[in-house]
Design a protein around this motif. Structure first.
Motif, PDB file in Angstrom:
ATOM      1  N   ASP A 166     -15.154 -12.424   2.018  1.00  0.00           N
ATOM      2  CA  ASP A 166     -14.575 -11.902   3.271  1.00  0.00           C
ATOM      3  C   ASP A 166     -13.302 -11.118   3.015  1.00  0.00           C
ATOM      4  O   ASP A 166     -12.855 -10.351   3.859  1.00  0.00           O
ATOM      5  N   ALA A 168     -11.704  -8.289   1.232  1.00  0.00           N
ATOM      6  CA  ALA A 168     -12.100  -7.109   0.461  1.00  0.00           C
ATOM      7  C   ALA A 168     -10.926  -6.615  -0.366  1.00  0.00           C
ATOM      8  O   ALA A 168      -9.776  -6.897  -0.043  1.00  0.00           O
ATOM      9  N   PRO A 207       3.452  -7.416   4.777  1.00  0.00           N
ATOM     10  CA  PRO A 207       2.740  -8.112   5.842  1.00  0.00           C
ATOM     11  C   PRO A 207       1.335  -7.538   6.046  1.00  0.00           C
ATOM     12  O   PRO A 207       1.123  -6.339   5.858  1.00  0.00           O
ATOM     13  N   GLY A 210      -3.386  -9.768   3.702  1.00  0.00           N
ATOM     14  CA  GLY A 210      -4.436 -10.772   3.490  1.00  0.00           C
ATOM     15  C   GLY A 210      -4.004 -11.983   2.692  1.00  0.00           C
ATOM     16  O   GLY A 210      -4.839 -12.647   2.086  1.00  0.00           O
ATOM     17  N   THR A 212      -2.679 -14.889   3.861  1.00  0.00           N
ATOM     18  CA  THR A 212      -3.196 -16.084   4.524  1.00  0.00           C
ATOM     19  C   THR A 212      -4.694 -16.202   4.295  1.00  0.00           C
ATOM     20  O   THR A 212      -5.218 -17.281   4.007  1.00  0.00           O
ATOM     21  N   HIS A 346     -15.026  -5.319   7.865  1.00  0.00           N
ATOM     22  CA  HIS A 346     -14.765  -5.512   9.294  1.00  0.00           C
ATOM     23  C   HIS A 346     -15.803  -4.807  10.159  1.00  0.00           C
ATOM     24  O   HIS A 346     -16.079  -5.251  11.268  1.00  0.00           O
ATOM     25  N   GLY A 370      -4.401  -4.188   5.321  1.00  0.00           N
ATOM     26  CA  GLY A 370      -5.667  -4.800   5.720  1.00  0.00           C
ATOM     27  C   GLY A 370      -5.697  -5.114   7.209  1.00  0.00           C
ATOM     28  O   GLY A 370      -6.690  -4.865   7.892  1.00  0.00           O
ATOM     29  N   ALA A 371      -4.571  -5.634   7.707  1.00  0.00           N
ATOM     30  CA  ALA A 371      -4.519  -5.997   9.119  1.00  0.00           C
ATOM     31  C   ALA A 371      -4.650  -4.754   9.993  1.00  0.00           C
ATOM     32  O   ALA A 371      -5.312  -4.762  11.029  1.00  0.00           O
ATOM     33  N   ALA A 374      -8.275  -3.656  10.015  1.00  0.00           N
ATOM     34  CA  ALA A 374      -9.056  -4.518  10.911  1.00  0.00           C
ATOM     35  C   ALA A 374      -8.830  -4.070  12.355  1.00  0.00           C
ATOM     36  O   ALA A 374      -9.767  -4.004  13.160  1.00  0.00           O
TER      37      ALA A 374
HETATM   38  P1  ADP Z   1      -0.689 -11.769   5.692  1.00  0.00           P
HETATM   39  O1  ADP Z   1      -0.758 -13.247   5.619  1.00  0.00           O
HETATM   40  O2  ADP Z   1      -0.655 -11.107   4.362  1.00  0.00           O
HETATM   41  O3  ADP Z   1       0.388 -11.245   6.579  1.00  0.00           O
HETATM   42  P2  ADP Z   1      -3.255 -12.075   6.898  1.00  0.00           P
HETATM   43  O4  ADP Z   1      -3.970 -12.754   5.792  1.00  0.00           O
HETATM   44  O5  ADP Z   1      -2.817 -12.922   8.027  1.00  0.00           O
HETATM   45  O6  ADP Z   1      -2.032 -11.250   6.338  1.00  0.00           O
HETATM   46  O7  ADP Z   1      -4.166 -10.901   7.419  1.00  0.00           O
HETATM   47  C1  ADP Z   1      -4.254 -10.544   8.762  1.00  0.00           C
HETATM   48  C2  ADP Z   1      -5.597  -9.982   9.087  1.00  0.00           C
HETATM   49  O8  ADP Z   1      -5.795  -8.752   8.428  1.00  0.00           O
HETATM   50  C3  ADP Z   1      -6.727 -10.857   8.645  1.00  0.00           C
HETATM   51  O9  ADP Z   1      -7.087 -11.749   9.641  1.00  0.00           O
HETATM   52  C4  ADP Z   1      -7.849  -9.867   8.362  1.00  0.00           C
HETATM   53  O10 ADP Z   1      -8.580  -9.601   9.520  1.00  0.00           O
HETATM   54  C5  ADP Z   1      -7.133  -8.614   7.969  1.00  0.00           C
HETATM   55  N1  ADP Z   1      -7.093  -8.411   6.524  1.00  0.00           N
HETATM   56  C6  ADP Z   1      -5.988  -8.296   5.775  1.00  0.00           C
HETATM   57  N2  ADP Z   1      -6.277  -8.077   4.482  1.00  0.00           N
HETATM   58  C7  ADP Z   1      -7.616  -8.070   4.392  1.00  0.00           C
HETATM   59  C8  ADP Z   1      -8.540  -7.912   3.304  1.00  0.00           C
HETATM   60  N3  ADP Z   1      -8.121  -7.712   2.055  1.00  0.00           N
HETATM   61  N4  ADP Z   1      -9.847  -7.962   3.575  1.00  0.00           N
HETATM   62  C9  ADP Z   1     -10.279  -8.170   4.835  1.00  0.00           C
HETATM   63  N5  ADP Z   1      -9.463  -8.331   5.887  1.00  0.00           N
HETATM   64  C10 ADP Z   1      -8.152  -8.279   5.691  1.00  0.00           C
END
Ligand code: ADP
Length: 604
Positions: A166, A168, A207, A210, A212, A346, A370-371, A374
């Motif tokens: 999931d 990427a 930020p 991905g 988390t 996504h 990534g966010a 999405a």
């Molecule tokens: P961070 O913790 O780095 O601030 P998150 O892990 O909370 O970011 O990511 C937020 C959202 O962005 C995720 O729920 C996802 O939908 C999307 N996202 C971020 N990076 C990716 C990735 N590498 N692949 C797929 N979705 C991603």
């Protein structure tokens, strides 16, 4: 919970109220209750009851007479009369003079009413307020002293949990974390050879990249419980509460081992302890507790701590030393391939037409996290619904990039024709200066439709590919490009507008960095005059030089920007005809793509 320091102020406050209540009850309520037990009668009744020998005990007080009936079920009271024969008559009736008659409630009931009841009432009131307070502070605990309990969210093994597939892109990070998954699956393999896993792994990056997700994916792949908590959730109002939460979290984790503990935004508690006056006691205690806990468990207990931060440089060195968070996994912004993969992941979640060019969309969304990607896919789906279509198209995706980056289009454009013309020249000015220096299409697209973000025009830059080093000339050219917008305004209208404020900021920042950080000025050679403090959050820098040097730097920055500004003006003047032609096209069409731009530029 006995280690938890009791909050002093509220308790004192409650004790005070309880004491006051007791006094009130004793002074007001008790006499009232006594009186209720006593029946008032007239003197005639008293005389007749005496004569009928119906009195058991009697007590003559200063201003009243109290007596009881034979069964002692009732106390009677009557006024005092000048009655000389009274004593004789009472004696004759066989009444008992000796004992004192007081109210008839049992001592136990009295104790309950006057001491226990108020305490219970006020305890309940106190509870109520504490519960409300804890709720407000984000803690979900109902007990007053339960405030120190961790409220980590636990995602226990679930088959539909997030997997590495999931997430990427981020291949390096995934590779690094695969080892942890392997270890959680088969710890014996590591124990046999005597290797111990790092206790903590720090995920660092901007930020929305991905972090988390990756942590969840590790738990999902290893199929172990996942405890998740944000650094800020540890910090409570009362000193000591956070530390107690840390203890509680680790206790729970050890019971559930093997498992993953994830602490998001660890910089909230892990900031350097600077020992300054007015430091944050609660935060420091929490951090100390975290350090102690991490030392406390052996390497192979099966508890792996993952933490995420976008400010790694602000972390306390004690936290990042070997034995604690000894591994650091960078989670950077995705590159072109990464962006394309993220879009594909996504896009699976929405209904989308078959002929989408994800590569093109990824190229257009250069620099997006990534966010944001999405979000772009989701915006495209929303746009499709708004237009009454059952699937999202390429156009939806392209438009939503602009929406996510620059905001929605302003429907009722308020630009006057003159303003529109100025904006057209400004945007074409940038692009023209860039194109004349690089001899290639400088932009994907320019539009001059105002956006809700406040931008009057919008330029989508061309993806520069993976480009890690920049030469001095490239940086200078970039400054020239940035000043190109204002240069066009000057050349064409012979006046300047406020539209270039953002350009000015960018050009200054770049010029300053060239001099203070990249060693690109002859006078200062390779001396660092500035240090970057916030690499992942905008990259603020702080000066580290004397006041004279700072003044010298300022002069150099002005010199550098001025030279490039003059170069931009020269380029604009030399290509005035093309500038007019391009600006006219943009003014009329409101949008120009990179290809159209180059076609007009290269036409003889
Ligand atoms: P961070 O913790 O780095 O601030 P998150 O892990 O909370 O970011 O990511 C937020 C959202 O962005 C995720 O729920 C996802 O939908 C999307 N996202 C971020 N990076 C990716 C990735 N590498 N692949 C797929 N979705 C991603």
């Amino acid at each position: 919970m006995n280690e938890v320091k009791e909050p002093k102020k509220p308790l004192l406050y409650y004790y005070g109220i309880i004491l006051l209540a007791l006094m009130l009850i004793n002074f007001l309520a008790m006499p009232y209750m006594n009186r209720r037990q006593i029946q008032e009668v007239d003197y005639n009744t008293f005389i007749s009851m005496t004569e009928n020998q119906e009195i058991s005990r009697v007590q003559i007080q200063d201003n009243q007479i109290l007596f009881t009936d034979k069964e002692e079920t009732m106390i009677y009271r009557t006024g005092l009369m000048d009655d000389p024969g009274l004593t004789d008559r009472l004696y004759a009736s066989g009444a008992d003079f000796g004992s004192e008659i007081v109210e008839e409630t049992s001592p136990f009931a009295t104790f309950l009413l006057s001491w226990v009841l108020p305490v219970v009432i006020f305890y309940l009131i106190g509870q109520y307020f504490m519960r409300r307070m804890t709720k407000k502070m984000g803690g979900g605990n109902s007990m007053m002293f339960g405030m120190g309990k961790s409220n980590a969210k636990v995602y226990v093994k679930s088959s539909e949990g997030i997997k590495f597939s999931d997430v990427a892109g981020e291949d390096e990070a995934k590779e690094n974390l695969t080892e942890i998954v392997e270890y959680l699956h088969n710890p014996d393999k590591y124990k046999e050879i005597g290797a111990s896993m790092p206790k903590g792994i720090l995920l660092v990056g901007p930020p929305g990249t991905g972090k988390t997700m990756l942590a969840k994916a590790v738990a999902g792949e290893a199929n172990v419980p996942f405890f998740s908590m944000s650094g800020s959730e540890f910090v409570e109002m009362f000193v000591g509460m956070g530390a107690s939460k840390v203890r509680d979290l680790f206790k729970q984790a050890k019971e559930k081992a093997p498992c993953i503990v994830f602490i998001d935004e660890i910089d909230a508690i892990g900031k350097k302890r600077d020992g300054q006056l007015g430091g944050n006691d609660e935060r420091e205690q929490t951090l100390n507790q975290l350090l102690t806990e991490m030392d406390g468990f052996e390497g192979n207990t099966g508890v792996i701590i993952l933490a995420a931060t976008n400010r790694p440089e602000s972390l306390d060195p004690a936290l990042t030393r070997p034995g604690r968070f000894d591994r650091r996994v960078p989670v950077e912004l995705p590159d072109l391939k990464g962006r394309e993969d993220i879009l594909r992941v996504h896009a699976k979640k929405i209904r989308i037409s078959d002929n989408i060019d994800f590569n093109k969309v990824a190229r257009m969304a250069s620099g997006a996290s990534g966010a944001e990607l999405a979000n772009i896919v989701n915006e495209a789906a929303l746009r499709a619904v708004r237009d009454g279509r059952s699937f999202a198209s390429q156009e939806d995706l392209e438009e939503s990039i602009e929406v996510v980056i620059a905001g929605y289009q302003k429907k009722n454009a308020i630009l006057t024709n003159k303003e529109k013309l100025v904006v057209s020249y400004h945007e074409i000015g940038h692009a023209l200066v860039a194109a004349m220096q690089s001899h290639s299409a400088p932009v994907q697209k320019i539009t001059i439709i105002p956006r809700t973000s406040g931008a009057l025009g919008y330029t989508m830059q061309v993806e520069e590919g993976n480009h890690y080093l920049m030469s001095k000339e490239e940086l200078e050219n970039r400054i020239a490009t940035i000043t190109g917008g204002r240069a066009a305004e000057e050349v064409v209208f012979d006046s300047v507008t406020t539209g270039a404020s953002n350009d000015i900021e960018q050009a200054t920042k770049l010029a300053r960095a060239m001099i203070t950080r990249y060693g690109m000025s002859e006078d200062f050679d390779m001396v660092a005059l500035e240090t970057v403090t916030n690499q992942y959050l905008g990259g603020d820098a702080s000066l580290a030089c004397s006041a004279e040097t700072a003044a010298e730097i300022d002069r150099k920055v002005v010199e550098l920007v001025r030279a490039q500004h003059e170069k931009a003006i020269r380029i604009i003047r030399e290509n005035r005809a093309k500038l007019d032609e391009l600006a006219k096209y943009l003014y009329e069409q409101e949008t120009i793509t990179g290809d159209e731009f180059m076609k007009i530029l290269e036409a003889k």
